[in-house]
Design a protein around this motif. Structure first.
Motif, mmCIF file in Angstrom:
data_model
loop_
_atom_site.group_PDB
_atom_site.id
_atom_site.type_symbol
_atom_site.label_atom_id
_atom_site.label_comp_id
_atom_site.label_asym_id
_atom_site.label_seq_id
_atom_site.Cartn_x
_atom_site.Cartn_y
_atom_site.Cartn_z
ATOM 1 N N TYR A 165 5.615 -11.274 -4.114
ATOM 2 C CA TYR A 165 4.444 -10.440 -3.824
ATOM 3 C C TYR A 165 4.466 -9.140 -4.610
ATOM 4 N N ASP A 166 5.655 -8.603 -4.911
ATOM 5 C CA ASP A 166 5.743 -7.407 -5.747
ATOM 6 C C ASP A 166 5.339 -7.726 -7.187
ATOM 7 N N LEU A 167 5.785 -8.873 -7.689
ATOM 8 C CA LEU A 167 5.399 -9.296 -9.029
ATOM 9 C C LEU A 167 3.887 -9.518 -9.106
ATOM 10 N N ASP A 168 3.319 -10.185 -8.101
ATOM 11 C CA ASP A 168 1.877 -10.415 -8.083
ATOM 12 C C ASP A 168 1.104 -9.096 -8.093
ATOM 13 N N ALA A 169 1.592 -8.108 -7.339
ATOM 14 C CA ALA A 169 0.926 -6.806 -7.297
ATOM 15 C C ALA A 169 0.990 -6.120 -8.663
ATOM 16 N N LEU A 170 2.135 -6.180 -9.321
ATOM 17 C CA LEU A 170 2.255 -5.594 -10.662
ATOM 18 C C LEU A 170 1.350 -6.302 -11.665
ATOM 19 N N MET A 171 1.290 -7.613 -11.567
ATOM 20 C CA MET A 171 0.442 -8.371 -12.482
ATOM 21 C C MET A 171 -1.034 -8.053 -12.257
ATOM 22 N N ALA A 172 -1.425 -7.817 -11.008
ATOM 23 C CA ALA A 172 -2.810 -7.451 -10.725
ATOM 24 C C ALA A 172 -3.134 -6.067 -11.286
ATOM 25 N N LEU A 173 -2.170 -5.163 -11.224
ATOM 26 C CA LEU A 173 -2.382 -3.816 -11.758
ATOM 27 C C LEU A 173 -2.386 -3.778 -13.283
ATOM 28 N N HIS A 174 -1.631 -4.664 -13.897
ATOM 29 C CA HIS A 174 -1.465 -4.662 -15.353
ATOM 30 C C HIS A 174 -1.653 -6.069 -15.913
ATOM 31 N N PRO A 175 -2.873 -6.591 -15.885
ATOM 32 C CA PRO A 175 -3.081 -7.958 -16.387
ATOM 33 C C PRO A 175 -2.886 -8.049 -17.898
ATOM 34 N N ASP A 176 -2.432 -9.191 -18.358
ATOM 35 C CA ASP A 176 -2.248 -9.419 -19.786
ATOM 36 C C ASP A 176 -3.594 -9.435 -20.496
ATOM 37 N N GLY A 177 -3.566 -8.966 -21.728
ATOM 38 C CA GLY A 177 -4.743 -9.070 -22.567
ATOM 39 C C GLY A 177 -5.732 -7.938 -22.457
ATOM 40 N N GLU A 178 -5.552 -7.025 -21.550
ATOM 41 C CA GLU A 178 -6.486 -5.904 -21.412
ATOM 42 C C GLU A 178 -5.890 -4.669 -22.055
ATOM 43 N N ARG A 179 -6.747 -3.885 -22.680
ATOM 44 C CA ARG A 179 -6.312 -2.630 -23.285
ATOM 45 C C ARG A 179 -6.920 -1.478 -22.517
#
Length: 66
Positions: free
Chosen positions: A51-65
């Protein structure tokens, strides 16, 4: 984020542990971390919970600048 802390890692492996250069450079990062834990008595950081990893991924999604 800064680069990998080569100076500190080499100082530990070559200076504190007194490893020969060949042995130092042959070690994997995991082996060096285990040696560090053994010398310092500290244990490495625990892995993130899913759940911590999922939260980080939601805050910093790949491919966005920003």
């Amino acid at each position: 984020m800064n680069g990998f802390p080569w100076s500190e890692v080499m100082a530990f492996g070559l200076g504190v542990m007194r490893l020969p250069p060949g042995a130092f450079w042959a070690m994997t990062p995991r082996e060096l971390a285990a040696a560090h834990d053994g010398v310092t008595g500290r244990k490495g950081a625990a892995a993130l919970a899913r759940y911590d990893l999922d939260a980080l991924m939601a805050l910093h999604p790949d491919g966005e600048r920003e």
